[in-house]
Design a protein around this motif. Structure first.
Motif, short mmCIF file in Angstrom:
data_model
loop_
_atom_site.label_atom_id
_atom_site.label_comp_id
_atom_site.label_asym_id
_atom_site.label_seq_id
_atom_site.Cartn_x
_atom_site.Cartn_y
_atom_site.Cartn_z
N CYS A 265 0.84 -1.19 0.00
CA CYS A 265 0.00 0.00 0.00
C CYS A 265 0.88 1.24 0.00
O CYS A 265 1.75 1.39 0.86
CB CYS A 265 -0.90 0.03 1.23
N HIS A 266 0.64 2.13 -0.94
CA HIS A 266 1.42 3.38 -1.01
C HIS A 266 0.46 4.56 -0.93
O HIS A 266 -0.44 4.70 -1.76
CB HIS A 266 2.21 3.44 -2.31
N PHE A 267 0.67 5.40 0.08
CA PHE A 267 -0.16 6.59 0.22
C PHE A 267 0.61 7.82 -0.26
O PHE A 267 1.70 8.12 0.23
CB PHE A 267 -0.58 6.79 1.68
N ASN A 268 0.04 8.50 -1.23
CA ASN A 268 0.65 9.70 -1.82
C ASN A 268 0.09 10.92 -1.10
O ASN A 268 -1.08 11.26 -1.25
CB ASN A 268 0.33 9.75 -3.32
N HIS A 269 0.96 11.61 -0.33
CA HIS A 269 0.51 12.73 0.49
C HIS A 269 0.34 14.04 -0.29
O HIS A 269 -0.17 15.03 0.26
CB HIS A 269 1.51 12.98 1.64
N SER A 270 0.80 14.06 -1.53
CA SER A 270 0.71 15.27 -2.38
C SER A 270 1.40 16.47 -1.75
O SER A 270 0.97 17.61 -1.94
CB SER A 270 -0.77 15.61 -2.66
N LEU A 271 2.47 16.24 -1.00
CA LEU A 271 3.15 17.33 -0.30
C LEU A 271 4.44 17.75 -1.01
O LEU A 271 5.01 18.79 -0.69
CB LEU A 271 3.48 16.91 1.13
N ARG A 272 4.92 16.93 -1.96
CA ARG A 272 6.17 17.24 -2.66
C ARG A 272 5.98 17.15 -4.16
O ARG A 272 5.11 16.42 -4.65
CB ARG A 272 7.27 16.24 -2.24
N ASP A 273 6.80 17.87 -4.88
CA ASP A 273 6.72 17.85 -6.35
C ASP A 273 7.01 16.46 -6.90
O ASP A 273 6.48 16.08 -7.95
CB ASP A 273 7.70 18.86 -6.96
N ASP A 274 7.87 15.71 -6.20
CA ASP A 274 8.24 14.38 -6.69
C ASP A 274 7.47 13.26 -6.00
O ASP A 274 7.88 12.10 -6.04
CB ASP A 274 9.74 14.16 -6.54
N ALA A 275 6.33 13.59 -5.38
CA ALA A 275 5.53 12.57 -4.70
C ALA A 275 5.00 11.54 -5.69
O ALA A 275 4.95 10.34 -5.39
CB ALA A 275 4.37 13.22 -3.93
N ASP A 276 4.62 11.99 -6.89
CA ASP A 276 4.12 11.06 -7.90
C ASP A 276 5.23 10.12 -8.36
O ASP A 276 4.98 8.95 -8.66
CB ASP A 276 3.55 11.83 -9.10
N ARG A 277 6.46 10.65 -8.42
CA ARG A 277 7.61 9.81 -8.79
C ARG A 277 7.76 8.63 -7.84
O ARG A 277 8.01 7.50 -8.26
CB ARG A 277 8.89 10.65 -8.78
N ASP A 278 7.60 8.90 -6.54
CA ASP A 278 7.73 7.84 -5.54
C ASP A 278 6.66 6.77 -5.75
O ASP A 278 6.93 5.57 -5.65
CB ASP A 278 7.62 8.42 -4.13
N GLU A 279 5.44 7.23 -6.01
CA GLU A 279 4.34 6.28 -6.22
C GLU A 279 4.61 5.39 -7.44
O GLU A 279 4.40 4.17 -7.38
CB GLU A 279 3.03 7.05 -6.41
N ILE A 280 5.08 5.99 -8.52
CA ILE A 280 5.40 5.23 -9.74
C ILE A 280 6.52 4.23 -9.47
O ILE A 280 6.48 3.09 -9.94
CB ILE A 280 5.79 6.21 -10.88
N PHE A 281 7.51 4.65 -8.69
CA PHE A 281 8.63 3.76 -8.37
C PHE A 281 8.15 2.52 -7.60
O PHE A 281 8.51 1.39 -7.92
CB PHE A 281 9.68 4.51 -7.55
N VAL A 282 7.35 2.75 -6.56
CA VAL A 282 6.86 1.63 -5.75
C VAL A 282 6.00 0.69 -6.60
O VAL A 282 6.10 -0.55 -6.50
CB VAL A 282 6.06 2.13 -4.53
#
Length: 279
Positions: free
Chosen positions: A4-21
């Motif tokens: 489970c990955h929760f995207n907090h939308s707090l950083r510009d690269d938050a979407d990058r982390d989600e895509i990586f996981v």
């Protein structure tokens, strides 16, 4: 295992982390769930700190997936550094014994499998085994108290006072857990004699409570507050004194601490969540 990955939308690269996981889950054939929410907006609307808002939404999401997938546990990646930072944070805020526990390795359906490993040990393992990873750049910004402790305070404590500060704080956490467990067991033994839990409220017999030592009363107030609020360090000694004074006042008097009400009503001390019951 379900990831489970929760995207907090707090950083510009938050979407990058989600895509990586997500890509790592595809690589290993693991089922993947993700959710993206505006933590800043939620926190402002509910008058919470960003950290509190993020945690609320994150664990709500985890619980949803646990229920959907009929899972046994929720496992998070907290490590020994996280534990030490949490203990220091709570000491600085004036916590009690329960706050010194910091982070438990297991609490109900929530487990932390790598809590006994330090961040250095984890990073060394990653390097030795060539495991790909992404870094949260905000870890290197001292804008939050936890980051200030991690970046500024811990290097001083480790280099100038105790090179094994992580182990020392981990032992302190374990000792606090033992003391807290004994306290809770003793308070639980008083159920039906001194207090009862009825329809979401804790009801304490005030006349019997007055016969208990002040030390017992103080510990009991803290335990009941933490049970109702689910906050391990949200009540200080001054507030405990105010609660104790309640049992010596007339009926109808009450104190509100965050979302918890302590009320003297007809020889009973009522303790309950404000959002569920009216005064």
């Amino acid at each position: 295992i379900v990831v489970c990955h929760f995207n907090h939308s707090l950083r510009d690269d938050a979407d990058r982390d989600e895509i990586f996981v997500k890509s790592q889950c595809e690589k290993y054939g693991l089922k993947f769930y993700s959710k993206k929410e505006d933590v800043l907006l939620f926190s402002n609307e509910n008058k919470l700190s960003i950290e509190e808002g993020a945690r609320t939404l994150r664990y709500k999401f985890f619980d949803e997936i646990k229920r959907i997938e009929n899972l046994d546990y929720i496992a998070t990646a907290h490590n020994k550094n996280d534990l030490a930072e949490t203990v220091i944070m709570r000491i600085l805020r004036g916590t009690g014994i329960n706050g010194l526990i910091g982070i438990q390795s297991e609490r109900g359906d929530l487990i932390r499998p790598i809590l006994d490993f330090s961040r250095d040990e984890i990073e060394n393992y990653i390097k030795e085994n060539l495991i790909p990873f992404v870094e949260d750049e905000t870890n290197f910004e001292d804008m939050y108290l936890r980051n200030k402790i991690r970046l500024n305070l811990f290097p001083i404590l480790k280099n100038e006072y105790n090179p094994r500060i992580l182990d020392a704080l981990s032992r302190l956490s374990n000792i606090a857990f033992d003391y807290s467990t004994i306290s809770r067991e003793y308070i639980a033994s008083k159920e039906g004699i001194l207090w009862e839990f009825n329809k979401g409220k804790i009801l304490v017999d005030i006349e019997k409570l007055k016969l208990q030592s002040k030390s017992f009363r103080n510990i009991m107030y803290r335990e009941f507050f933490e049970f109702i609020s689910n906050v391990p360090d949200g009540i200080n000694y001054k507030i405990i004194e105010e609660i104790d004074n309640l049992i010596f006042t007339k009926t109808g008097k009450y104190i509100e601490i965050k979302n918890v009400i302590f009320k003297n009503e007809y020889n009973k001390l009522h303790i309950y969540e404000k959002n569920i019951f009216t005064n």
